[in-house]
Scaffold this active site. Structure first.
Site, PDB file in Angstrom:
ATOM      1  N   ASN A  66       0.851  -1.188   0.000  1.00  0.00           N
ATOM      2  CA  ASN A  66       0.000   0.000   0.000  1.00  0.00           C
ATOM      3  C   ASN A  66       0.892   1.245   0.000  1.00  0.00           C
ATOM      4  OD1 ASN A  66      -1.451   2.268   1.073  1.00  0.00           O
ATOM      5  ND2 ASN A  66      -3.098   0.880   1.626  1.00  0.00           N
ATOM      6  N   ASP A  89      -0.106   4.487  -0.104  1.00  0.00           N
ATOM      7  CA  ASP A  89      -0.799   5.726   0.280  1.00  0.00           C
ATOM      8  C   ASP A  89       0.126   6.727   0.965  1.00  0.00           C
ATOM      9  OD1 ASP A  89      -3.109   4.489  -0.565  1.00  0.00           O
ATOM     10  OD2 ASP A  89      -3.949   4.213   1.439  1.00  0.00           O
ATOM     11  N   HIS A  90       0.986   6.213   1.846  1.00  0.00           N
ATOM     12  CA  HIS A  90       1.739   7.158   2.671  1.00  0.00           C
ATOM     13  C   HIS A  90       2.964   7.729   1.978  1.00  0.00           C
ATOM     14  CE1 HIS A  90      -1.233   6.852   5.602  1.00  0.00           C
ATOM     15  NE2 HIS A  90      -1.106   5.537   5.669  1.00  0.00           N
ATOM     16  N   ARG A 121       4.073  18.757   1.060  1.00  0.00           N
ATOM     17  CA  ARG A 121       4.697  19.910   0.430  1.00  0.00           C
ATOM     18  C   ARG A 121       4.133  20.226  -0.957  1.00  0.00           C
ATOM     19  NH1 ARG A 121       9.639  21.787   2.691  1.00  0.00           N
ATOM     20  NH2 ARG A 121       9.123  21.809   4.888  1.00  0.00           N
ATOM     21  N   HIS A 176      -5.569   3.719  -1.788  1.00  0.00           N
ATOM     22  CA  HIS A 176      -6.896   4.121  -1.322  1.00  0.00           C
ATOM     23  C   HIS A 176      -7.176   5.543  -1.787  1.00  0.00           C
ATOM     24  CE1 HIS A 176      -9.707   4.530   2.482  1.00  0.00           C
ATOM     25  NE2 HIS A 176     -10.317   4.833   1.352  1.00  0.00           N
ATOM     26  N   ARG A 190      -9.257   8.325  -1.263  1.00  0.00           N
ATOM     27  CA  ARG A 190     -10.229   8.751  -0.257  1.00  0.00           C
ATOM     28  C   ARG A 190     -11.067   9.899  -0.800  1.00  0.00           C
ATOM     29  NH1 ARG A 190      -8.693   6.729   5.176  1.00  0.00           N
ATOM     30  NH2 ARG A 190     -10.458   7.939   5.903  1.00  0.00           N
ATOM     31  N   ARG A 206      -6.762  12.942   0.559  1.00  0.00           N
ATOM     32  CA  ARG A 206      -5.683  13.402   1.442  1.00  0.00           C
ATOM     33  C   ARG A 206      -4.330  12.796   1.073  1.00  0.00           C
ATOM     34  NH1 ARG A 206      -7.371  10.337   7.002  1.00  0.00           N
ATOM     35  NH2 ARG A 206      -9.335  11.368   6.543  1.00  0.00           N
ATOM     36  N   GLU A 208      -8.608   0.670  -3.185  1.00  0.00           N
ATOM     37  CA  GLU A 208      -9.464   0.708  -1.993  1.00  0.00           C
ATOM     38  C   GLU A 208     -10.420   1.864  -2.157  1.00  0.00           C
ATOM     39  OE1 GLU A 208      -7.186   1.026   1.534  1.00  0.00           O
ATOM     40  OE2 GLU A 208      -6.172  -0.852   1.218  1.00  0.00           O
ATOM     41  N   THR A 211      -8.305   3.836   8.257  1.00  0.00           N
ATOM     42  CA  THR A 211      -9.514   3.019   8.237  1.00  0.00           C
ATOM     43  C   THR A 211      -9.599   2.272   9.566  1.00  0.00           C
ATOM     44  OG1 THR A 211      -9.152   2.818   5.881  1.00  0.00           O
ATOM     45  CG2 THR A 211     -10.801   1.375   6.827  1.00  0.00           C
ATOM     46  N   GLU A 215     -11.207  -9.164   2.969  1.00  0.00           N
ATOM     47  CA  GLU A 215      -9.944  -8.823   3.624  1.00  0.00           C
ATOM     48  C   GLU A 215     -10.259  -8.583   5.093  1.00  0.00           C
ATOM     49  OE1 GLU A 215      -7.288  -6.053   1.705  1.00  0.00           O
ATOM     50  OE2 GLU A 215      -6.462  -5.408   3.629  1.00  0.00           O
ATOM     51  N   HIS A 232      -3.772  -4.355   7.745  1.00  0.00           N
ATOM     52  CA  HIS A 232      -3.865  -3.178   8.615  1.00  0.00           C
ATOM     53  C   HIS A 232      -2.988  -3.378   9.860  1.00  0.00           C
ATOM     54  CE1 HIS A 232      -5.688   0.751   9.411  1.00  0.00           C
ATOM     55  NE2 HIS A 232      -5.284   0.486  10.634  1.00  0.00           N
ATOM     56  N   GLY A 233      -2.028  -2.480   9.990  1.00  0.00           N
ATOM     57  CA  GLY A 233      -1.178  -2.488  11.179  1.00  0.00           C
ATOM     58  C   GLY A 233      -0.148  -3.597  11.211  1.00  0.00           C
ATOM     59  N   GLY A 236       1.116  -1.314   4.353  1.00  0.00           N
ATOM     60  CA  GLY A 236       1.556  -0.018   3.866  1.00  0.00           C
ATOM     61  C   GLY A 236       2.333   0.823   4.850  1.00  0.00           C
ATOM     62  N   HIS A 237       1.660   1.285   5.897  1.00  0.00           N
ATOM     63  CA  HIS A 237       2.250   2.304   6.766  1.00  0.00           C
ATOM     64  C   HIS A 237       3.607   1.889   7.318  1.00  0.00           C
ATOM     65  CE1 HIS A 237       2.743   4.599  10.553  1.00  0.00           C
ATOM     66  NE2 HIS A 237       2.324   5.575   9.800  1.00  0.00           N
TER      67      HIS A 237
HETATM   68  N1  PXP Z   1      -5.878  -3.001   3.808  1.00  0.00           N
HETATM   69  C1  PXP Z   1      -6.835  -2.037   3.838  1.00  0.00           C
HETATM   70  C2  PXP Z   1      -8.189  -2.377   3.311  1.00  0.00           C
HETATM   71  C3  PXP Z   1      -6.558  -0.750   4.345  1.00  0.00           C
HETATM   72  O1  PXP Z   1      -7.506   0.185   4.355  1.00  0.00           O
HETATM   73  C4  PXP Z   1      -5.250  -0.471   4.798  1.00  0.00           C
HETATM   74  C5  PXP Z   1      -4.922   0.882   5.314  1.00  0.00           C
HETATM   75  O2  PXP Z   1      -5.071   1.832   4.342  1.00  0.00           O
HETATM   76  C6  PXP Z   1      -4.283  -1.489   4.704  1.00  0.00           C
HETATM   77  C7  PXP Z   1      -4.635  -2.742   4.240  1.00  0.00           C
HETATM   78  C8  PXP Z   1      -2.872  -1.257   5.097  1.00  0.00           C
HETATM   79  O3  PXP Z   1      -2.769  -0.919   6.437  1.00  0.00           O
HETATM   80  P1  PXP Z   1      -1.386  -0.376   6.987  1.00  0.00           P
HETATM   81  O4  PXP Z   1      -1.106   0.909   6.252  1.00  0.00           O
HETATM   82  O5  PXP Z   1      -1.650  -0.186   8.439  1.00  0.00           O
HETATM   83  O6  PXP Z   1      -0.345  -1.416   6.696  1.00  0.00           O
END
Ligand code: PXP
Length: 242
Positions: free
Chosen positions: A10, A12-13, A21, A46, A48, A52, A73, A104, A154, A193-194, A215-216
């Site tokens: 992922n 996103d970040h 910036r 994702h 959103r 963001r 997503e 999320t 998921e 997630h996490g 991702g994060h």
């Molecule tokens: N799966 C889904 C559906 C999510 O919404 C997210 C967070 O955006 C992730 C996986 C990844 O989570 P993380 O960024 O905490 O690894």
């Protein structure tokens, strides 16, 4: 049963840092290429409602510039449905979304939103998009996914990731039981997630789970080791757990 466990990275970040910036750097598409070089099987992003992190232009570019399947997503809204149908990504993961949340924060209440989700799943599936529902690992939500005909669920691993000791073990068992229930009913289970280097192995070891989306942690770790290295190490931990 296949032992394959795919890794969806992922990105996103990467976009979160870029947007701090404005401008183009760091580029999420470049991150997708680096993740691919390090063994990712797919890219997750994702879009959103408030844009963001990932933007519409990022989705345009990811669809044409990367060589991996894209998992989009999306919230269950008409706007996002229209975007998904226009781009036709490999997969669409329907997630709950509230503007004020930082991320999320829980799974989709598939059971409580059957009427809205049914037609949305049908329209996405009808266009060849593999639909996934991001749900909590509960029997009630898996039963709803079965009834809705979702090909993939998921499981939200946030509760597992943020607990310790017996509470974590209990949550892991719920994920494993729900993965078995989903698979028995023809649904492919994923999780995410996490997840981190420290907590990924027990989830990766659940035999029915076929994909993790992370991702994060990977993007944060990339600050210290580089993205390729962080993805490669996650891939190794996942492979060793199978
Ligand atoms: N799966 C889904 C559906 C999510 O919404 C997210 C967070 O955006 C992730 C996986 C990844 O989570 P993380 O960024 O905490 O690894």
């Amino acid at each position: 049963m296949s032992r394959e466990l795919r890794l969806g990275v992922n990105i996103d970040h990467v976009a979160t840092i870029r947007n701090a910036r404005g401008g183009e750097h760091p580029d999420p598409v470049r991150a997708a290429h680096a993740a691919q070089a390090a063994g990712a099987d797919g890219i997750t992003a994702h879009l959103r409602e408030d844009r963001r992190h990932i933007t519409d232009r990022d989705i345009d570019r990811l669809m044409v510039e990367i060589g991996l399947p894209l998992n989009l997503e999306m919230a269950a809204t008409e706007e996002m449905l229209e975007i998904a149908l226009r781009h036709r990504p490999h997969a669409a993961c329907i997630v709950p979304e509230r503007r004020e949340e930082r991320t999320t924060e829980g799974g989709l209440d598939a059971d409580g939103h059957r009427e809205a989700l049914g037609p949305m799943i049908a329209r996405l599936s009808g266009d060849g998009i593999r639909v996934s529902l991001f749900i909590e690992p509960t029997e009630r939500q898996v039963a709803a996914a079965i009834e809705l005909g979702a090909p993939v669920v998921e499981f939200h691993t946030g509760r597992y990731a943020h607990r310790d000791g017996a509470a974590r073990t209990e949550e892991l068992k719920r994920i494993a039981d729900c993965a078995a229930l989903a698979a028995k009913n023809g649904i492919e289970p994923h999780a995410g997630h996490g997840l981190t280097f420290d907590n990924v192995v027990p989830v990766a070891a659940i035999p029915q789970i076929r994909e993790l989306n992370i991702g994060h942690f990977l993007v944060g770790e990339a600050l210290f080791t580089g993205l390729e290295q962080s993805v490669r190490k996650m891939r190794e931990l996942m492979d060793a757990a199978r």
